[in-house]
Scaffold this motif. Structure first.
Motif, PDB file in Angstrom:
ATOM      1  N   ASN A 257       0.800  -1.226   0.000  1.00  0.00           N
ATOM      2  CA  ASN A 257       0.000   0.000   0.000  1.00  0.00           C
ATOM      3  C   ASN A 257       0.835   1.280   0.000  1.00  0.00           C
ATOM      4  N   VAL A 258       1.976   1.239  -0.669  1.00  0.00           N
ATOM      5  CA  VAL A 258       2.766   2.463  -0.825  1.00  0.00           C
ATOM      6  C   VAL A 258       2.938   2.820  -2.295  1.00  0.00           C
ATOM      7  N   ALA A 259       3.152   1.824  -3.148  1.00  0.00           N
ATOM      8  CA  ALA A 259       3.380   2.097  -4.574  1.00  0.00           C
ATOM      9  C   ALA A 259       2.150   2.684  -5.239  1.00  0.00           C
ATOM     10  N   ILE A 260       0.985   2.564  -4.606  1.00  0.00           N
ATOM     11  CA  ILE A 260      -0.229   3.150  -5.174  1.00  0.00           C
ATOM     12  C   ILE A 260      -0.145   4.668  -5.258  1.00  0.00           C
ATOM     13  N   TYR A 261       0.785   5.264  -4.529  1.00  0.00           N
ATOM     14  CA  TYR A 261       0.953   6.720  -4.563  1.00  0.00           C
ATOM     15  C   TYR A 261       1.968   7.163  -5.613  1.00  0.00           C
ATOM     16  N   PHE A 262       2.546   6.196  -6.355  1.00  0.00           N
ATOM     17  CA  PHE A 262       3.541   6.502  -7.368  1.00  0.00           C
ATOM     18  C   PHE A 262       2.938   6.444  -8.769  1.00  0.00           C
ATOM     19  N   LYS A 263       3.559   7.161  -9.686  1.00  0.00           N
ATOM     20  CA  LYS A 263       3.213   7.023 -11.090  1.00  0.00           C
ATOM     21  C   LYS A 263       3.607   5.628 -11.567  1.00  0.00           C
ATOM     22  N   LEU A 264       2.995   5.166 -12.662  1.00  0.00           N
ATOM     23  CA  LEU A 264       3.286   3.835 -13.179  1.00  0.00           C
ATOM     24  C   LEU A 264       4.771   3.665 -13.454  1.00  0.00           C
ATOM     25  N   GLU A 265       5.375   4.652 -14.107  1.00  0.00           N
ATOM     26  CA  GLU A 265       6.801   4.499 -14.435  1.00  0.00           C
ATOM     27  C   GLU A 265       7.667   4.410 -13.189  1.00  0.00           C
ATOM     28  N   ASP A 266       7.228   5.052 -12.111  1.00  0.00           N
ATOM     29  CA  ASP A 266       7.985   4.970 -10.858  1.00  0.00           C
ATOM     30  C   ASP A 266       7.730   3.645 -10.140  1.00  0.00           C
ATOM     31  N   ARG A 267       6.513   3.120 -10.242  1.00  0.00           N
ATOM     32  CA  ARG A 267       6.240   1.793  -9.678  1.00  0.00           C
ATOM     33  C   ARG A 267       7.116   0.749 -10.360  1.00  0.00           C
ATOM     34  N   ILE A 268       7.265   0.880 -11.676  1.00  0.00           N
ATOM     35  CA  ILE A 268       8.113  -0.059 -12.419  1.00  0.00           C
ATOM     36  C   ILE A 268       9.538  -0.016 -11.883  1.00  0.00           C
ATOM     37  N   LYS A 269      10.074   1.188 -11.689  1.00  0.00           N
ATOM     38  CA  LYS A 269      11.448   1.324 -11.189  1.00  0.00           C
ATOM     39  C   LYS A 269      11.597   0.750  -9.786  1.00  0.00           C
ATOM     40  N   VAL A 270      10.616   1.030  -8.929  1.00  0.00           N
ATOM     41  CA  VAL A 270      10.691   0.564  -7.543  1.00  0.00           C
ATOM     42  C   VAL A 270      10.686  -0.955  -7.475  1.00  0.00           C
ATOM     43  N   PHE A 271       9.786  -1.603  -8.210  1.00  0.00           N
ATOM     44  CA  PHE A 271       9.708  -3.060  -8.116  1.00  0.00           C
ATOM     45  C   PHE A 271      10.852  -3.755  -8.848  1.00  0.00           C
ATOM     46  N   GLU A 272      11.450  -3.091  -9.814  1.00  0.00           N
ATOM     47  CA  GLU A 272      12.675  -3.628 -10.412  1.00  0.00           C
ATOM     48  C   GLU A 272      13.787  -3.654  -9.365  1.00  0.00           C
ATOM     49  N   LYS A 273      13.897  -2.592  -8.578  1.00  0.00           N
ATOM     50  CA  LYS A 273      14.920  -2.537  -7.530  1.00  0.00           C
ATOM     51  C   LYS A 273      14.604  -3.516  -6.403  1.00  0.00           C
ATOM     52  N   ILE A 274      13.325  -3.684  -6.102  1.00  0.00           N
ATOM     53  CA  ILE A 274      12.940  -4.667  -5.089  1.00  0.00           C
ATOM     54  C   ILE A 274      13.293  -6.081  -5.565  1.00  0.00           C
ATOM     55  N   ALA A 275      13.086  -6.347  -6.852  1.00  0.00           N
ATOM     56  CA  ALA A 275      13.448  -7.656  -7.404  1.00  0.00           C
ATOM     57  C   ALA A 275      14.936  -7.928  -7.220  1.00  0.00           C
ATOM     58  N   ASP A 276      15.751  -6.896  -7.394  1.00  0.00           N
ATOM     59  CA  ASP A 276      17.191  -7.048  -7.208  1.00  0.00           C
ATOM     60  C   ASP A 276      17.562  -7.269  -5.746  1.00  0.00           C
ATOM     61  N   SER A 277      16.691  -6.854  -4.829  1.00  0.00           N
ATOM     62  CA  SER A 277      16.972  -6.954  -3.402  1.00  0.00           C
ATOM     63  C   SER A 277      16.398  -8.223  -2.776  1.00  0.00           C
ATOM     64  N   LEU A 278      15.724  -9.033  -3.575  1.00  0.00           N
ATOM     65  CA  LEU A 278      15.096 -10.247  -3.077  1.00  0.00           C
ATOM     66  C   LEU A 278      15.941 -11.459  -3.470  1.00  0.00           C
ATOM     67  N   GLU A 279      16.097 -12.385  -2.524  1.00  0.00           N
ATOM     68  CA  GLU A 279      16.786 -13.629  -2.852  1.00  0.00           C
ATOM     69  C   GLU A 279      16.024 -14.353  -3.958  1.00  0.00           C
ATOM     70  N   ASN A 280      16.732 -15.169  -4.737  1.00  0.00           N
ATOM     71  CA  ASN A 280      16.106 -15.834  -5.877  1.00  0.00           C
ATOM     72  C   ASN A 280      14.893 -16.666  -5.481  1.00  0.00           C
ATOM     73  N   ASP A 281      14.920 -17.206  -4.256  1.00  0.00           N
ATOM     74  CA  ASP A 281      13.789 -18.016  -3.790  1.00  0.00           C
ATOM     75  C   ASP A 281      12.985 -17.273  -2.722  1.00  0.00           C
ATOM     76  N   GLY A 282      13.094 -15.923  -2.728  1.00  0.00           N
ATOM     77  CA  GLY A 282      12.428 -15.121  -1.710  1.00  0.00           C
ATOM     78  C   GLY A 282      10.962 -14.857  -2.019  1.00  0.00           C
ATOM     79  N   TYR A 283      10.330 -14.096  -1.117  1.00  0.00           N
ATOM     80  CA  TYR A 283       8.893 -13.846  -1.188  1.00  0.00           C
ATOM     81  C   TYR A 283       8.613 -12.348  -1.076  1.00  0.00           C
ATOM     82  N   LEU A 284       7.742 -11.863  -1.933  1.00  0.00           N
ATOM     83  CA  LEU A 284       7.299 -10.469  -1.895  1.00  0.00           C
ATOM     84  C   LEU A 284       5.809 -10.429  -1.578  1.00  0.00           C
TER      85      LEU A 284
END
Length: 313
Positions: A257-284
């Protein structure tokens, strides 16, 4: 006193006010201050400024949000317009006013065990699977590592709810190397989270009484989380729109419930960075009304009972 009723006013004032309440002279009523309205140009100025410092996108139609959230700051800074307030914030070398604007504009809407389902998911699905995976790769006799990040944790209720789940599920905790991080862009939110102290209203929102008595102690009219749970989490100021360097890798990330306050292009950037911060077998885990469809194709949704979580492909 109603400003539309002239019966209680003095004769001279009544005579002036009666024809039209819209022409009332607010200076004639001590203690009543006319609110300052934001203009179209000021909306553009402030929206862009807030977006620059926080990533939060404010639609032009939400002028009321600027007026309600920033009105008290304008009064405190003795500014006669939102333009004056904007330029004062921009020219403040200490950045203190900027921090106060972020604190005022961010939505610190949270409660303990918010929505319930994510914490059931954590308890019965995610944590047991993480423990099994990490146990298989841990050296004999070494504590099992579990690393969890609550992004945009607000005043700490989410990360402390996670800590309580771990305490109830994994005791004794000395068999595990638990790293819990709560982050938020708001200094005020992080400060309260670090103290772990909540008022009666905050406590009663989502926290069952048995857990209140087990994990909190009374502190005047407030409640303070006990030292064992408090020591499980660390807090840091963090802007999701900035660099993720140094944040590390995690087995579990809550970003609800935080990315809903971002523009689409910013949500894309944020979740790309989150993907990089998650272990390969991790959970979001994201908000119940949120979706990563069309946002980050690196994640695939999975269902467990009533809950959706995401893993990397």
């Amino acid at each position: 006193m109603s400003l539309t009723t002239t019966g209680n006013l003095s004769p001279s004032i009544s005579a002036q006010a009666a024809p039209s309440t819209s022409k009332l002279n607010f200076d004639a009523f001590p203690g009543i201050k006319k609110s300052i309205k934001v203009t179209t140009e000021e909306i553009k100025l402030l929206s862009q400024y807030i977006y620059t410092i926080s990533g939060i996108h404010i639609e032009p139609s939400k002028a009321y949000l600027l007026e309600t959230r920033l009105g008290k700051l304008l009064e405190k800074e003795r500014c006669e317009s939102f333009s004056e307030f904007y330029y004062k914030a921009k020219s403040d070398p200490s950045k203190m006013l900027e921090k106060q604007i972020v604190d005022a504009i961010t939505t610190n809407e949270t409660l303990f065990f918010r929505d319930a389902n994510p914490f059931e998911l954590l308890k019965y699905k995610i944590v047991p699977e993480v423990v099994d995976k990490r146990s298989a790769s841990a050296l004999p006799g070494m504590p099992i590592p579990i690393r969890i990040w609550s992004a945009a944790c607000s005043t700490g209720q989410e990360i402390f709810s996670i800590a309580i789940v771990l305490k109830e599920l994994l005791s004794p905790l000395n068999r595990y190397n638990i790293k819990l991080i709560g982050s938020d862009i708001s200094d005020a939110a992080i400060r309260q989270a670090s103290y772990g102290t909540y008022n009666k209203f905050e406590i009663e929102r989502g926290l069952p009484r048995d857990r209140l008595l087990r994990y909190f102690s009374a502190l005047g009219e407030n409640w303070k989380i006990n030292d064992e749970i408090r020591s499980m989490a660390t807090f840091r100021k963090f802007n999701l729109m900035g660099s993720f360097n140094g944040i590390g890798k995690f087995d579990i990330i809550f970003c609800r419930n935080v990315a809903i306050y971002f523009k689409l292009e910013d949500r894309i950037k944020v979740f790309e960075k989150i993907a990089d911060s998650l272990e390969n077998d991790g959970y979001l885990v994201i908000g119940a009304t949120e979706s990563l469809t069309g946002v980050c194709p690196r994640f695939i949704p999975k269902r467990h009972l009533k809950s959706i979580f995401y893993q990397l492909k």
